[in-house]
Scaffold this motif. Sequence first.
Motif: not given
Length: 728
Positions: A478-481, A493-497
Amino acid sequence: MCAFGPLWRPFLVATVGNRHIIGRVNAIAFVQPKLALRIASLLLLSLAWSTPALAQDAESEPAPPLSVEELREAALRERAALPEDAATLPAYDELVSQLLDRETEAQNAAQLATESQALAERSARPVAARVGQDPPYTVALHDEFEDRMERALRDLEQARQARDVAREEVDASVQARAALPAPQGDPALALARRIGDQRVALGRDLAENAANAVANAEQRALDTRAEFEWVADHTETGPDELADADIAMDQQEASMRRQLERDELALKEAEQRWLRNADAEPDVRAALRAKLTLRQKVVALRTSDFQRMSEEREAQRRRLAVLGHEIRERSTLVVWLEEARDQATRLARERRLNDADLQQLVQERAELAERAGPEPARAVADRLRALDQRIKLHRDHDLGLAKAERGELRLATALEYQAGTASWQDRLDELVASVDAGWRYEVAEVGDEPITVGKIVLAIALIVFGLIGARLLARLLEKRILPGFGLDRGASHAFAELVFYALLVAVFLSSLRVVSIPLTAFAVVGGALAIGVGFGSQNVVNNFISGIILLAERPIKIGDLVQVDETYGNVERIGLRSTRVRTGQNIHVIVPNATFLETNVVNWTLSDARVRIMVAVGVAYGSPTREVEARIRTAIAGIEAILPRPDPIVLFKEFGDNALHFEVHFWVRIRHQMERFKIESDLRFAIDDQFNEAGIVIAYPQRDLHVDTLKPLEVRMVPEATSGEDAP
C-alpha cells in the motif's frame, strides 16, 4: 571500648539511669568503637551546656540506682518495721516476691549467656567433629540426628511462643502501671506504684530472657540441621541392612497374620453365642452384643493393620534406597515425595478418626460405670471389660498408625533432602523431560493422526507470525510498491486489504498442513459455525460480503468525502465488516458496509474532487440588477479557491416577497466538508463588501400594514399612574 568504657558508663548510669540506653551504647561500642566514642562525647558536651549548675551543686546529682538485691533488702526492712496487723503487709510480700523473681531471672540470664557462649564455641567446630563418629554412617545414626533436628525445631517453636507471651505480658503490665494514680502522699498508692514498677521490670527481664532463649534455640536448630545434613550426605546402606529390614518385616507380618486368624475364630464364636442366646435377658444380650461388637472391631482393625504392612515395607525399602544414594533421578524422587506426603496425610486422617472413636468409647465406658455403681452386675461387668478391651485396641491401633505415619514422614524428609541436593544437570534434565512430555502430550486424535500440544503451539505460532508477515507485506504494497505503479491511495488500500486477507487464509491452511493437523479436525467446529452463520450471523455475513464488494468495486475509497444520511465525512478505512468515516468535527463514525450498498450514499469525490456549489443572496427592490450581477462576479474573481473553468453562473432567480433573489453557481475543488463551508463564507464576505461599496442594500423581511378607514377610529384617554400607585 575498654579504653573509654569506664569514662562514659558511670556517667550514663548517673545521669540517664536507663539500662536500655546503656545497652544500646554498649552494642554500638562493641560494633563501632569510634562511633560510640563520638556519641559519648556529644552527650557529655550537651549535658555540660544544658546543666551548668551540676558541677557547682554536688548535692543535686541523683544517686546511682540500687540493685535488685538492695531493693529486696530495703523492702524486707520496711516490712519488718511494720506491725503484724498492718494492711500493707500483703503488698510488701508481693513486692518481695517480684524482687525474688527478678533475682531468679537474673540467674536465668546468666545461664542463657553461658549457654549462648557454649553454642558459639560448639558452632565454631567442624561439623564432622560435632558428630563424633567417622563416616560412613548407619541408618540408625541418621535417624538419631533426624530426631535431634526435629526436637530442636519443636524447642524453637515453643521458645518463640514463650517470647510472644512474655511481650504481651510486658505490654499489659506497662498499661496497668500507667493506670495507677499519683501517690500524693498516700503510702499505699506509693507502694502500689513500686510494685507496678517491679512488675514491669520483671516482665522486661522475662521478655529479654525469652528473646535470648529464642536466639539460642535458633542457633541450636541451625547446628542440628547442619549435623543432620552432614550425616545424611555420608549415610550408606548395604544389602545386609536391607535384608535385616525385610526379615524383621516378615516376622512382624507373620505374627500379625496368626493374630488375625485367631481373632477371626473368636469372631465366629461370638456370632454363634449371640445367635444361641436370642431369648436371653436384656442385660445378657447387651453383654453378648458388646462382645460381638468388640470381636468385629478387632478383626476390622487387625485387617487394616495387616494391609498396611505392605505400605510400610515399601516405604522402608524406598527410604533405605534414598539414604543409600541408590536413587538419583529427580523425577523419581519427586513422584515418591508426593506419594509419601499423600500417605502421611491419609494416615493422619485415620488417626483423627480413630481418636474420635476412642474418645466416644471412653465417654461411653464412664457413663456405664457411673450407672452401674461400685458393684455392677455380671452382664454390666462383661460390657465394661469389652469396652476396656476396645479402648486398648484403639490405643494400640493409634500406635500403629503413628508408627506408619512416622515412617512416611521420615521417607518424605529423606526425599526432600535428596531432591534438594540434586545437581544442576539433574534439574536441567528433569526440566527438559517435563517440557518434552508436555510437548508430546496428545490432546486428541483424528483418524490415525494424533494432535499434540506441540502441534497446536506450533500452529498458533505460525499463524501469529504469518499474520504479522501478511500485515507487513500489505502495508509495503500500500505504501511503497502500488503507488509506484500509478495507483491512487484508495486503489492501493483496496488491493492491499484483499492481498492481506488472502495471505491470512493461505497462512492458516499452510500452518495446519505443516503441523499435520487435518482439516477434518475442524469439521464439528465448521458445522457449528455454519449453523451460527445461517441463523445468528446474517448481518455479520452481510457486512462481510459488502466489504469485499466495496474493496473490489470501489464505489467509495479512502479519502472520499461522503454523505450518509445526515453525516458528512471523509472515508479513513474500509474494513471487511465496517467503514470508518471522520466528520469535520473530528468524530469517527463506524458505518456498516451494507449501508453503502443498500441506501443512497452521496460521494462528493468519487471520480473528481471538483464540486459545483451555490450561494444565494437577496437585494432590495429598486436595486440595479445588472450592477448586482457585476458586483457578484467581481466578488467571485477575488476568491482564489473558485475555479475559473467552468465559468461561474449568476442567475436572477425570482422576484420574491421581500427581495430580488440571485443565485451564483461555481465550481470548487474540495477534499473535506469544511473546505466547502469556508469558500462559501469567503464569497459571502466578498459580496457584502461589494454591495456596501456600491450602495446596494441586501433585503430584509418587510410587511405592508393596511388600516380599515370605513369607520372612525376609537380613541381612549388613559390617565398616567401616580408615583407609588398602580394605574387603574
